[in-house]
Enzyme design. Structure first.
Site, PDB file in Angstrom:
ATOM      1  CE  LYS A 157      15.726   6.830 -10.827  1.00 18.72           C
ATOM      2  NZ  LYS A 157      15.084   8.167 -10.760  1.00 18.72           N
TER       3      LYS A 157
HETATM    4  N1  PPE Z   1      13.595  11.881 -15.183  1.00 23.37           N
HETATM    5  C1  PPE Z   1      13.962  12.149 -13.913  1.00 23.37           C
HETATM    6  C2  PPE Z   1      14.784  13.132 -13.530  1.00 23.37           C
HETATM    7  C3  PPE Z   1      13.376  10.882 -12.924  1.00 23.37           C
HETATM    8  O1  PPE Z   1      13.831  10.950 -11.746  1.00 23.37           O
HETATM    9  C4  PPE Z   1      12.630   9.769 -13.639  1.00 23.37           C
HETATM   10  C5  PPE Z   1      12.466   8.646 -12.651  1.00 23.37           C
HETATM   11  C6  PPE Z   1      12.486   9.939 -14.827  1.00 23.37           C
HETATM   12  C7  PPE Z   1      13.016  10.788 -15.532  1.00 23.37           C
HETATM   13  C8  PPE Z   1      11.416   8.798 -15.583  1.00 23.37           C
HETATM   14  O2  PPE Z   1      12.347   7.494 -15.537  1.00 23.37           O
HETATM   15  P1  PPE Z   1      11.764   6.046 -15.505  1.00 23.37           P
HETATM   16  O3  PPE Z   1      11.163   5.799 -14.264  1.00 23.37           O
HETATM   17  O4  PPE Z   1      12.780   5.227 -15.908  1.00 23.37           O
HETATM   18  O5  PPE Z   1      10.541   6.034 -16.811  1.00 23.37           O
HETATM   19  N2  PPE Z   1      12.217   8.979 -11.119  1.00 23.37           N
HETATM   20  C9  PPE Z   1      12.033   8.231 -10.224  1.00 23.37           C
HETATM   21  C10 PPE Z   1      12.112   8.760  -8.830  1.00 23.37           C
HETATM   22  C11 PPE Z   1      10.841   9.451  -8.430  1.00 23.37           C
HETATM   23  C12 PPE Z   1      11.235  10.048  -6.866  1.00 23.37           C
HETATM   24  O6  PPE Z   1      10.513  10.831  -6.203  1.00 23.37           O
HETATM   25  O7  PPE Z   1      12.030   9.431  -6.191  1.00 23.37           O
HETATM   26  C13 PPE Z   1      10.788   7.099 -10.509  1.00 23.37           C
HETATM   27  O8  PPE Z   1       9.835   7.677 -11.033  1.00 23.37           O
HETATM   28  O9  PPE Z   1      10.686   6.190  -9.833  1.00 23.37           O
END
Ligand code: PPE
Length: 313
Positions: A157
């Protein structure tokens, strides 16, 4: 945006307006940072952070993949977050830890730039809108492919990687959609700009596996466990683009978006959120808010009373 009184920055609590960096901060130029998105929910026992240690663990792994040593232990970061929530007086909030290469030499070798760490909290409502969470959002398949493992690290991330999501998001919103779904470099379904994706067909739930360049979502993992506990079959496999439009139900998961149903893809109507989506969403919401005994261990409660007593004493 909603602000807070304090931000944690390199070991200190500083006023929101004082949480500043130099314009030659390495990560501002090259995207050399990693972050997390976490939420704390209001529960009967006060604010509680959802799967806190899983997020902090992923932060450290993302950092490792970019050769960054976070100069704080997971315990330090957990403690700082609890204190930050208590001092800001939040009952629920979004939590954004960030580790980044700071001010130092310019140029692409970042290894002698300091690794700085900040944690910010703020109140953040439904990411794709309350209406979207209830009735579903309209999504389109992006013309941009999700970053491939040949060029970057989909499992990390990392800040710079989000330019990919930014392009897809702008394209989707300019065209009047709420969210984009990206295909991976093999043209299989990958994920949303900030969410993992689930397809329901003939009573079975499908989601792309790790070789599809997804971020290993913590909510993805939670929702898979809940779905299986409810008796559904969840299969990780490649998903073809057409399967989005052919789905009986479609939904997204993420920390910011929580569980958000999708009601149309590329203008093909799937209809209002289906029975399986709703059943999982209900239990997931209970788990987030500490109403599901079975998933209590996912919550890291913040002992606000003990902290303010301590501060007062
Ligand atoms: N894929 C991506 C690309 C992603 O950024 C997130 C979280 C997920 C999947 C889901 O991951 P999880 O939160 O562990 O279930 N995205 C974060 C950032 C969003 C933003 O706009 O900044 C979030 O949901 O916090």
């Amino acid at each position: 945006m909603n602000t807070a009184d304090l931000i944690w920055m390199n070991g200190e609590f500083v006023a929101w307006e004082d949480a500043k960096v130099h314009v030659l901060t390495h990560s501002l130029h090259y995207g050399t940072g990693v972050f997390e998105g976490i939420r704390a929910y209001e529960t009967e026992r006060g604010p509680a952070i959802f799967r806190h240690l899983d997020h902090l663990d992923r932060l450290r792994k993302s950092a490792q993949l970019y050769y960054m040593d976070i100069p704080y232990s997971t315990d330090d970061l957990r403690e700082a977050t609890h204190e930050l929530i208590a001092r800001n007086g939040f009952r629920s909030c979004y939590i954004r830890p960030l580790a980044f290469r700071g001010y130092g030499p310019m140029g692409l070798d970042p290894l002698s730039n300091p690794v700085e760490v900040t944690i910010a909290v703020w109140e953040w409502g439904a990411y794709l809108g309350e209406e979207g969470k209830r009735n579903g959002v309209r999504a389109r398949v992006s013309s941009w492919r999700r970053i491939s493992p040949e060029s970057l690290i989909p499992h990390a991330k990392a800040c710079g990687q989000y330019l990919n999501s930014v392009l897809a998001k702008i394209e989707a919103t300019k065209a009047g959609y709420e969210e984009a779904i990206l295909l991976d470099h093999h043209s299989n379904v990958c994920e949303g700009t900030g969410e993992n994706v689930f397809v329901v067909r003939d009573g079975t739930i499908f989601t792309p596996g790790h070789s599809a360049s997804i971020l290993d979502g913590i909510n993805r993992k939670s929702v898979m466990e809940i779905a299986r506990d409810l008796g559904y079959t969840v299969v990780e496999r490649d998903i073809a683009r057409a399967e989005l439009a052919l789905a009986d139900e479609l939904f997204l998961t993420g920390t910011a978006a929580e569980l958000t149903p999708v009601r149309s893809v590329d203008d093909v109507e799937l209809g209002p959120p289906g029975e399986i989506t709703r059943a999982i969403q209900r239990v997931f919401d209970d788990a987030l808010h500490g109403r599901a005994e079975r998933y209590r261990e996912w919550l890291d409660p913040v002992d606000v009373a003990a902290r303010s007593a301590h501060a007062a004493g």
